[in-house]
Design an enzyme around this catalytic site. Structure first.
Site, PDB file in Angstrom:
ATOM      1  N   GLY A 118     -12.643  -2.248   4.422  1.00 37.02           N
ATOM      2  CA  GLY A 118     -11.175  -2.176   4.388  1.00 37.02           C
ATOM      3  C   GLY A 118     -10.583  -1.209   5.406  1.00 37.02           C
ATOM      4  O   GLY A 118      -9.393  -0.904   5.356  1.00 37.02           O
ATOM      5  N   ASP A 139      -1.636  -0.620  18.528  1.00 31.40           N
ATOM      6  CA  ASP A 139      -1.132   0.281  17.491  1.00 31.40           C
ATOM      7  C   ASP A 139      -0.993   1.704  18.054  1.00 31.40           C
ATOM      8  O   ASP A 139       0.036   2.370  17.838  1.00 31.40           O
ATOM      9  CB  ASP A 139      -2.114   0.257  16.305  1.00 31.40           C
ATOM     10  N   ILE A 182       0.199  13.207   8.992  1.00 32.96           N
ATOM     11  CA  ILE A 182       0.312  14.418   9.829  1.00 32.96           C
ATOM     12  C   ILE A 182       1.783  14.639  10.205  1.00 32.96           C
ATOM     13  O   ILE A 182       2.407  13.747  10.774  1.00 32.96           O
ATOM     14  CB  ILE A 182      -0.514  14.275  11.131  1.00 32.96           C
ATOM     15  N   LYS A 211       6.136   1.884  12.834  1.00 37.78           N
ATOM     16  CA  LYS A 211       6.063   2.235  14.263  1.00 37.78           C
ATOM     17  C   LYS A 211       6.433   1.063  15.150  1.00 37.78           C
ATOM     18  O   LYS A 211       7.035   1.233  16.210  1.00 37.78           O
ATOM     19  CB  LYS A 211       4.672   2.756  14.633  1.00 37.78           C
ATOM     20  N   VAL A 227       4.073   7.786  12.823  1.00 38.23           N
ATOM     21  CA  VAL A 227       3.082   8.265  13.796  1.00 38.23           C
ATOM     22  C   VAL A 227       2.060   9.139  13.074  1.00 38.23           C
ATOM     23  O   VAL A 227       2.423  10.148  12.467  1.00 38.23           O
ATOM     24  CB  VAL A 227       3.749   9.076  14.930  1.00 38.23           C
ATOM     25  N   GLY A 245       0.416   8.800  10.356  1.00 37.22           N
ATOM     26  CA  GLY A 245       0.459   8.787   8.888  1.00 37.22           C
ATOM     27  C   GLY A 245       0.909  10.080   8.252  1.00 37.22           C
ATOM     28  O   GLY A 245       2.070  10.468   8.360  1.00 37.22           O
ATOM     29  N   THR A 301       0.838  -1.212   0.000  1.00 30.63           N
ATOM     30  CA  THR A 301       0.000   0.000   0.000  1.00 30.63           C
ATOM     31  C   THR A 301       0.872   1.261   0.000  1.00 30.63           C
ATOM     32  O   THR A 301       0.689   2.158  -0.826  1.00 30.63           O
ATOM     33  CB  THR A 301      -0.906  -0.001   1.256  1.00 30.63           C
ATOM     34  N   LYS A 317       2.621   4.101  18.641  1.00 30.45           N
ATOM     35  CA  LYS A 317       2.802   5.494  18.194  1.00 30.45           C
ATOM     36  C   LYS A 317       3.027   6.403  19.396  1.00 30.45           C
ATOM     37  O   LYS A 317       3.866   7.301  19.369  1.00 30.45           O
ATOM     38  CB  LYS A 317       1.574   5.934  17.396  1.00 30.45           C
ATOM     39  N   GLY A 335      -3.402   5.208   4.887  1.00 32.90           N
ATOM     40  CA  GLY A 335      -3.724   5.174   3.457  1.00 32.90           C
ATOM     41  C   GLY A 335      -2.462   5.418   2.642  1.00 32.90           C
ATOM     42  O   GLY A 335      -1.542   6.096   3.109  1.00 32.90           O
TER      43      GLY A 335
HETATM   44  N1  LIG Z   1      -0.949   1.242   5.150  1.00 34.20           N
HETATM   45  C1  LIG Z   1      -0.983   2.381   5.838  1.00 34.20           C
HETATM   46  O1  LIG Z   1      -1.931   3.169   5.748  1.00 34.20           O
HETATM   47  C2  LIG Z   1       0.175   2.741   6.742  1.00 34.20           C
HETATM   48  C3  LIG Z   1       0.150   3.967   7.440  1.00 34.20           C
HETATM   49  C4  LIG Z   1       1.242   4.322   8.249  1.00 34.20           C
HETATM   50  C5  LIG Z   1       2.293   3.454   8.370  1.00 34.20           C
HETATM   51  N2  LIG Z   1       2.284   2.253   7.700  1.00 34.20           N
HETATM   52  C6  LIG Z   1       3.424   1.356   7.855  1.00 34.20           C
HETATM   53  O2  LIG Z   1       4.046   1.196   6.594  1.00 34.20           O
HETATM   54  C7  LIG Z   1       4.618  -0.105   6.498  1.00 34.20           C
HETATM   55  C8  LIG Z   1       4.091  -0.812   5.246  1.00 34.20           C
HETATM   56  O3  LIG Z   1       2.688  -0.912   5.343  1.00 34.20           O
HETATM   57  P1  LIG Z   1       1.781  -1.343   4.099  1.00 34.20           P
HETATM   58  O4  LIG Z   1       0.381  -1.106   4.510  1.00 34.20           O
HETATM   59  O5  LIG Z   1       2.279  -0.736   2.854  1.00 34.20           O
HETATM   60  O6  LIG Z   1       2.051  -2.920   4.072  1.00 34.20           O
HETATM   61  P2  LIG Z   1       1.710  -3.971   2.894  1.00 34.20           P
HETATM   62  O7  LIG Z   1       0.724  -3.409   1.961  1.00 34.20           O
HETATM   63  O8  LIG Z   1       1.422  -5.259   3.569  1.00 34.20           O
HETATM   64  O9  LIG Z   1       3.099  -4.103   2.115  1.00 34.20           O
HETATM   65  C9  LIG Z   1       4.206  -4.762   2.650  1.00 34.20           C
HETATM   66  C10 LIG Z   1       5.220  -4.953   1.538  1.00 34.20           C
HETATM   67  O10 LIG Z   1       6.372  -5.585   2.099  1.00 34.20           O
HETATM   68  C11 LIG Z   1       6.811  -6.602   1.216  1.00 34.20           C
HETATM   69  N3  LIG Z   1       7.518  -7.624   1.968  1.00 34.20           N
HETATM   70  C12 LIG Z   1       7.039  -8.451   2.936  1.00 34.20           C
HETATM   71  N4  LIG Z   1       8.021  -9.272   3.361  1.00 34.20           N
HETATM   72  C13 LIG Z   1       9.113  -8.965   2.644  1.00 34.20           C
HETATM   73  C14 LIG Z   1      10.443  -9.452   2.594  1.00 34.20           C
HETATM   74  N5  LIG Z   1      10.827 -10.461   3.396  1.00 34.20           N
HETATM   75  N6  LIG Z   1      11.303  -8.907   1.732  1.00 34.20           N
HETATM   76  C15 LIG Z   1      10.935  -7.896   0.908  1.00 34.20           C
HETATM   77  N7  LIG Z   1       9.692  -7.383   0.914  1.00 34.20           N
HETATM   78  C16 LIG Z   1       8.813  -7.905   1.767  1.00 34.20           C
HETATM   79  C17 LIG Z   1       5.550  -7.134   0.554  1.00 34.20           C
HETATM   80  O11 LIG Z   1       5.904  -7.758  -0.663  1.00 34.20           O
HETATM   81  P3  LIG Z   1       4.798  -8.396  -1.680  1.00 34.20           P
HETATM   82  O12 LIG Z   1       3.971  -7.223  -2.135  1.00 34.20           O
HETATM   83  O13 LIG Z   1       5.601  -8.961  -2.778  1.00 34.20           O
HETATM   84  O14 LIG Z   1       4.019  -9.386  -0.880  1.00 34.20           O
HETATM   85  C18 LIG Z   1       4.748  -5.820   0.369  1.00 34.20           C
HETATM   86  O15 LIG Z   1       5.082  -5.211  -0.842  1.00 34.20           O
HETATM   87  C19 LIG Z   1       4.279  -0.805   7.821  1.00 34.20           C
HETATM   88  O16 LIG Z   1       5.346  -0.652   8.730  1.00 34.20           O
HETATM   89  C20 LIG Z   1       3.068  -0.027   8.326  1.00 34.20           C
HETATM   90  O17 LIG Z   1       2.916  -0.077   9.722  1.00 34.20           O
HETATM   91  C21 LIG Z   1       1.248   1.892   6.892  1.00 34.20           C
END
Ligand SMILES: NC(=O)c1ccc[n+]([C@@H]2O[C@H](COP(=O)([O-])OP(=O)(O)OC[C@H]3O[C@@H](n4cnc5c(N)ncnc54)[C@H](OP(=O)(O)O)[C@@H]3O)[C@@H](O)[C@H]2O)c1
Length: 437
Positions: free
Chosen positions: A189, A203, A138, A107, A134, A136, A14, A207, A304
């Site tokens: 979602g 969570d 902001i 985080k 922390v 997102g 994402t 943060k 997001g």
């Molecule tokens: N989503 C949000 O709104 C949001 C907001 C703030 C912070 N965050 C933080 O941002 C980070 C990512 O979140 P996300 O929502 O983007 O997660 P996600 O959609 O689950 O994406 C995780 C990615 O990591 C890759 N991955 C997993 N294991 C791996 C490995 N061993 N080697 C290389 N790549 C690997 C996955 O590869 P594949 O695609 O090939 O499976 C995927 O592309 C997290 O720390 C989360 O807490 C997210």
């Protein structure tokens, strides 16, 4: 023009895919702002074949993010994998040790290893930026670390989990149960299939632990946070809160007190007229109270792809604008080695107002017995109201008490006493009231 900044993105989900897309779409604007190009020179994820919605053919693919972290092709390692151990931790540590700047949105990783990683970054003279970790999109880290120099923080609190705020907002607006809201949030979602991590406050605690360190110059202590989630909040609580002029929010609160620093995550009643009570749905908000500035409230999208990418790209741009040899500010506002041990204030000594909802047998003497337990524990009441319950539960009543400022210890003792008296027909509900402007 200075040489291009070469970025390696690990994790193309994402957030990672959004970061790659925005870097492509806003390349010219970023070059103007940073005085140099920013190029994605390497990427890593699990599945090399998956379509990420952006052409990444020019970037070198790495199956192993740890290899990418020390590759000659990158200046900045952007960690968007997630998780507090495993490849995220190994790769970030490797990148810092190899003298690469790091940007992360993780985080969980910082809550567990933030101080140790900051020590490596500071020793190596590289940046470890984590704005997206922390709230997102902001810019709260930058605000606290850079824009509030000289301020002493007295309290920082906020709505740090969009899933919980979405559920509480809908429960209030539509009068539906926690379970029904959660199911809907999952369908849309906004909540994970296993929502425990969000709903039970973990969570928010991660943060909050980062904000506490920045606010008070202490080591991160994510395991020492008092935590209650929102799964016990009922329509009866939401309605009673509304009648009394309050709204229920899941807050993370860190506060300096005489006995140490309080870190707590729990459902909280805030005055309906306060600014933080107007923060609805998936929106996040952080309030920072300081001696010089007073109270500042930042609110905006806390999650997001695009909102989080905005913060990640701001961190990358800061690196692009920094110059070799320039002394970077410390990761948590003070040098990591000088962060003080966290002195925990006991929850029992927490002082504040309380909302207490009791379901009791409808019989003579119950009301007086409750009032006596309160008085015995020096709890002064702002209000005490009883409502008859109609229908099947007609032999019961609801008693709602709002206290003036008292302590957690006194409230627990009084409620234990009332429970022992045998008047209750259901579990008592206790919700803390938070002062908010
Ligand atoms: N989503 C949000 O709104 C949001 C907001 C703030 C912070 N965050 C933080 O941002 C980070 C990512 O979140 P996300 O929502 O983007 O997660 P996600 O959609 O689950 O994406 C995780 C990615 O990591 C890759 N991955 C997993 N294991 C791996 C490995 N061993 N080697 C290389 N790549 C690997 C996955 O590869 P594949 O695609 O090939 O499976 C995927 O592309 C997290 O720390 C989360 O807490 C997210």
């Amino acid at each position: 023009m200075a040489e291009a900044l070469r970025v390696g993105i690990a994790g193309l989900g994402t957030v990672g895919a959004s970061v790659a897309r925005v870097l492509r779409d806003k390349a010219a604007e970023l070059t103007r702002q940073c005085g140099r190009d920013i190029v994605v020179s390497a990427v890593s994820a699990r599945d090399p074949k998956r379509d990420r919605g952006v052409d990444l053919n020019a970037a070198k693919w790495f199956d192993d993010p740890v290899k990418m972290a020390q590759a000659a092709e990158i200046d900045v390692f952007v960690e968007l994998i997630g998780g507090d151990e495993g490849p995220a931790f190994a790769a970030v540590k490797t990148a810092l040790e190899a003298g690469r700047h790091v940007v992360t949105a993780n985080k969980a990783l910082l809550a567990k290893h933030g101080v140790a990683l900051a020590e490596i970054a500071e020793k190596k003279g590289v940046l470890l930026n984590y704005e997206a970790a922390v709230a997102g999109g902001i810019p709260v880290i930058k605000t606290m670390r850079e824009a509030m120099a000289g301020n002493s923080v007295t309290r920082v609190f906020g709505i740090l989990n969009g899933t919980c705020n979405y559920i509480l907002t809908r429960m209030e607006a539509e009068g539906i149960s926690f379970d029904a809201c959660l199911k809907d949030a999952q369908r849309l979602g906004y909540a994970e299939a296993d929502p425990t991590f969000d709903i039970e406050g973990h969570d928010t605690a991660h943060k909050l632990s980062i904000l506490t360190s920045l606010a008070f110059g202490t080591k991160i202590a994510a395991n020492d946070i008092y935590m209650e989630g929102i799964s016990n909040i009922t329509q009866a609580d939401i309605r009673a809160a509304g009648d009394l002029g309050y709204r229920i929010k899941l807050l993370g609160v860190a506060q300096r007190t005489e006995s140490g620093i309080e870190q707590r995550v729990h459902p909280t009643m805030v005055p309906t007229a306060s600014v933080i009570a107007q923060v609805h749905g998936v929106i996040n908000a952080v309030a920072i109270e300081t001696d010089i500035l007073g109270e500042l409230l930042l609110s905006g999208p806390g999650a997001g792809g695009n909102a989080t990418a905005s913060a990640v790209i701001g961190d990358i741009a800061d690196i692009a604008k920094s110059r070799p040899g320039f002394q970077h500010g410390p990761v948590f506002g003070r040098p990591a080695r000088e962060l003080k041990p966290y002195k925990k204030a006991q929850m029992r000594s927490h002082a504040g107002g309380y909302f207490i909802r009791l379901t009791v047998h409808d019989r003579i003497g119950v009301f007086a017995a409750i009032a006596k337990r309160m008085a015995d524990n020096d709890i002064s009441l702002e209000s005490i109201v009883q409502h008859a319950i109609s229908g099947e539960a007609a032999a019961q009543k609801t008693v709602i008490l709002v206290t003036h400022e008292t302590t957690e210890a006194a409230v627990r003792k009084a409620v234990d006493g009332i429970t022992k008296d045998g008047h209750l027909t259901d579990k008592p509900q206790v919700i803390r009231i938070e002062r908010a402007g």
